[in-house]
Design an enzyme around this catalytic site. Structure first.
Site: not given
Ligand code: ADP
Length: 593
Positions: A71, A128, A192, A265, A313
């Site tokens: 990536r 990306d 992000g 969260r 999401g």
């Molecule tokens: P990255 O962009 O680093 O790959 P992720 O796609 O894993 O990150 O997303 C991380 C975000 O997702 C964090 O803000 C985390 O709090 C949120 N997240 C993960 N599980 C939940 C949940 N059950 N409810 C709300 N937010 C969540």
């Protein structure tokens, strides 16, 4: 730092690793199939990757990988597609460091170390930015002076391209539609976050810009702000460029708004418990995204689906509900029960949460950037391995035969004896001799083994596996001429006998061709190819077929009698190299190991 081994066809994850706290003294390596963590001996990307990659590969238990996908965050205007990495591509990624100072240097390190460890493997860069290269000029142009834009290459690039593309494809599948018929708004909400308008398969708008700072509210990045704010606080607070960089990249977004956490969260928990700052953070986050969705529906003249992905999401019913409420005006009706029940997993990677009478479909989709990278890497490698499948290649069966030195001929047939030609062979200058000999193995003998002329520098007996079993010898599969460490054999001629110390091989199936043929097929000397052999009754695909190129050759595939029998190619028991009715078609070129 993350790396995975993925079997592309099945999508199966074979092994998965991540390294945390890379800058610490003892970075922490974790494999997903192990409970324990391992300390890397030194800090830094380079030493961590050198330490961890061999351990990851060891999880294959001796199996091999076919290529490596990287990536790469910024591909600038140059890369609209995933690209096989060569020196030129590497130099271009290096040049783009100015636009992605945090990411591209690390990406380059990954590429260089992977190449050091696997010098023969194809390495592919997946950018990306490349999915967004289809943005129309009006969408990617900032209203800044032309001279400045041109001098610094300032334009909107957009990021999270592989994720937006991956979930858009999955949405189309989930909807039993084709991507080319759909207008999709894809919301990637992780640490992000960005949103993308995908009109009939092409990215036409996206919220991140020249850098990943623009657009939505993110974990520690604030997204859109009035640029005047920067001027104002720089003046009032006496902030330097580095201070502003830190403020925009590390201290804003959910973290700045909540004063607590960059983690959604925590924000949701605290908001539910009455924390006003966290409530506001959630409101601003959802409001910004609603605004973008409305804008992108306006850009595309409507939408057929809105997709939520990324950690937030995929997992947060609260965020999905806040964002999609009161969108009846554009045909969006949510089903709250469906929304609340969504639990995505590898087995259930998508779920709808629109009401049945909603014109616009709402979906949560588990993004999988690693799988997207693996799929694109495989596509690029396969494209590179493509060969021309016409013209078809004649096949000749190579029955057991013997090549001898002049000295050996004389030992078997008498001093000064010369081989005489019975019939010419298809390879120019070669012939089947009238002379035959008896080959004596530990178990049995075979009589009337044909000698092929003219004499060579080395003695070599080429026999099939069945012959080997019969005479009681275990000979390796070898290319012609490679007789080191092969078994020897006793040979009886009419006027003498001879014991070869080495020289018995099972011939490696191969295709002879001229350099011109090689050009036509897109292969070269030493390539390994797959070949489909057709003869009506039992077509067969042979792997591991060796390409031999010489101006002296004639286009022809040589297989031995066992292989011919397996493909039901006819032969006549007498000759040495017999033409058949069968033909072969090159299927693909395999990577050299
Ligand atoms: P990255 O962009 O680093 O790959 P992720 O796609 O894993 O990150 O997303 C991380 C975000 O997702 C964090 O803000 C985390 O709090 C949120 N997240 C993960 N599980 C939940 C949940 N059950 N409810 C709300 N937010 C969540």
């Amino acid at each position: 730092m993350k790396a995975e081994i993925i079997e592309n066809v099945s999508g199966k994850r074979i092994a998965e690793m991540s390294i945390d706290r890379i800058a610490d003294q003892k970075p922490v390596l974790k494999f997903s199939d192990e409970d324990k963590t391992t300390e890397c001996p030194e800090s830094g990307h380079e030493s961590c990757l050198k330490f961890a990659l061999p351990l990851l590969i060891a999880k294959l238990g001796g199996d091999t990988i076919s290529g490596i996908g990287h990536r790469v965050v910024h591909g600038g205007s140059k890369f609209a597609q995933p690209t096989l990495i060569d020196a030129e591509v590497e130099a271009a990624i290096e040049k783009l460091i100015a636009l992605a100072p945090l990411h591209n240097p690390a990406n380059l390190k990954g590429i260089r170390i992977a190449r050091e460890i696997f010098p023969a493997l194809a390495q592919v860069a997946i950018f990306d930015t490349s999915f967004h290269q289809t943005l129309p000029t009006r969408a990617h142009t900032y209203a800044l002076p032309k001279a400045l834009r041109e001098k610094h290459g300032i334009r909107r690039f957009g990021f999270h391209g592989s994720s937006h593309q991956y979930v858009a494809n999955m949405a189309a599948k989930a909807m039993n539609s084709e991507l080319k018929d759909l207008r999709i708004i894809s919301c990637h909400l992780g640490n992000g976050a960005s949103v993308c308008a995908i009109e009939y398969g092409r990215s036409v708008e996206t919220s991140m810009g020249l850098t990943p700072l623009e657009g939505l509210v993110m974990g520690t990045r604030g997204g859109d702000i009035d640029p005047g704010i920067l001027l104002h606080i720089a003046r009032e607070e006496g902030m330097s460029i580095d201070d502003l960089d830190k403020l925009l990249n590390k201290e804003s977004g959910l973290k700045g708004l909540s004063g607590h956490s960059n983690d959604m969260r925590d924000i949701i928990d605290k908001a539910a418990n009455g924390n006003e700052d966290c409530r506001l953070a959630l409101l601003v986050f959802a409001h910004r995204l609603r605004k973008y969705i409305g804008a992108y529906a306006a850009v595309m003249g409507g939408a057929d689906a809105i997709v939520f992905t990324g950690g937030i999401g995929e997992n947060s019913n609260v965020v999905r509900q806040r964002v999609t409420q009161r969108m009846e005006y554009m045909g969006v009706l949510t089903d709250e029960d469906l929304n609340n029940d969504i639990r995505l997993s590898e087995e259930n990677p998508f779920a709808f949460f629109n009401a049945s009478n909603s014109r616009v479909k709402l979906l949560a989709i588990k993004t999988d950037e690693e799988k997207a990278i693996a799929a694109e890497t495989a596509r690029i490698i396969n494209e590179g391995n493509k060969v021309n499948t016409v013209p078809v290649i004649p096949i000749a069966i190579s029955a057991r035969h013997l090549h001898l030195t002049q000295e050996s001929v004389e030992m078997l047939f008498g001093t000064g004896y010369k081989l005489s030609e019975k019939a010419p062979l298809s390879q120019p200058g070669q012939f089947a001799a009238n002379e035959t000999v008896t080959v004596v193995g530990p178990k049995n003998s075979i009589e009337r083994v044909r000698i092929l002329g003219p004499c060579r520098e080395l003695n070599q007996l080429e026999i099939s596996r069945t012959d080997e079993f019969f005479i009681g010898i275990d000979a390796p599969v070898r290319a012609s001429g490679k007789v080191e460490n092969t078994p020897g054999i006793k040979i009886l001629g009419p006027n003498g006998e001879l014991t070869l110390k080495e020289g018995v091989i099972c011939a490696w199936r191969h295709i002879h061709m001229t350099p011109d043929d090689a050009d036509v097929f897109g292969v070269e000397e030493g390539d390994i190819v797959e070949v489909e052999v057709k003869n009506g009754a039992r077509p067969l695909t042979f792997g591991n077929v060796l390409i031999r190129v010489s101006p002296k050759f004639k286009l022809e595939m040589h297989i031995d009698t066992d292989e011919a029998n397996a493909a039901e190619l006819s032969q006549n028991a007498e000759g040495a190299l017999l033409h058949t009715e069968g033909t072969a078609t090159l299927l693909k070129k395999n990577l050299k190991h």
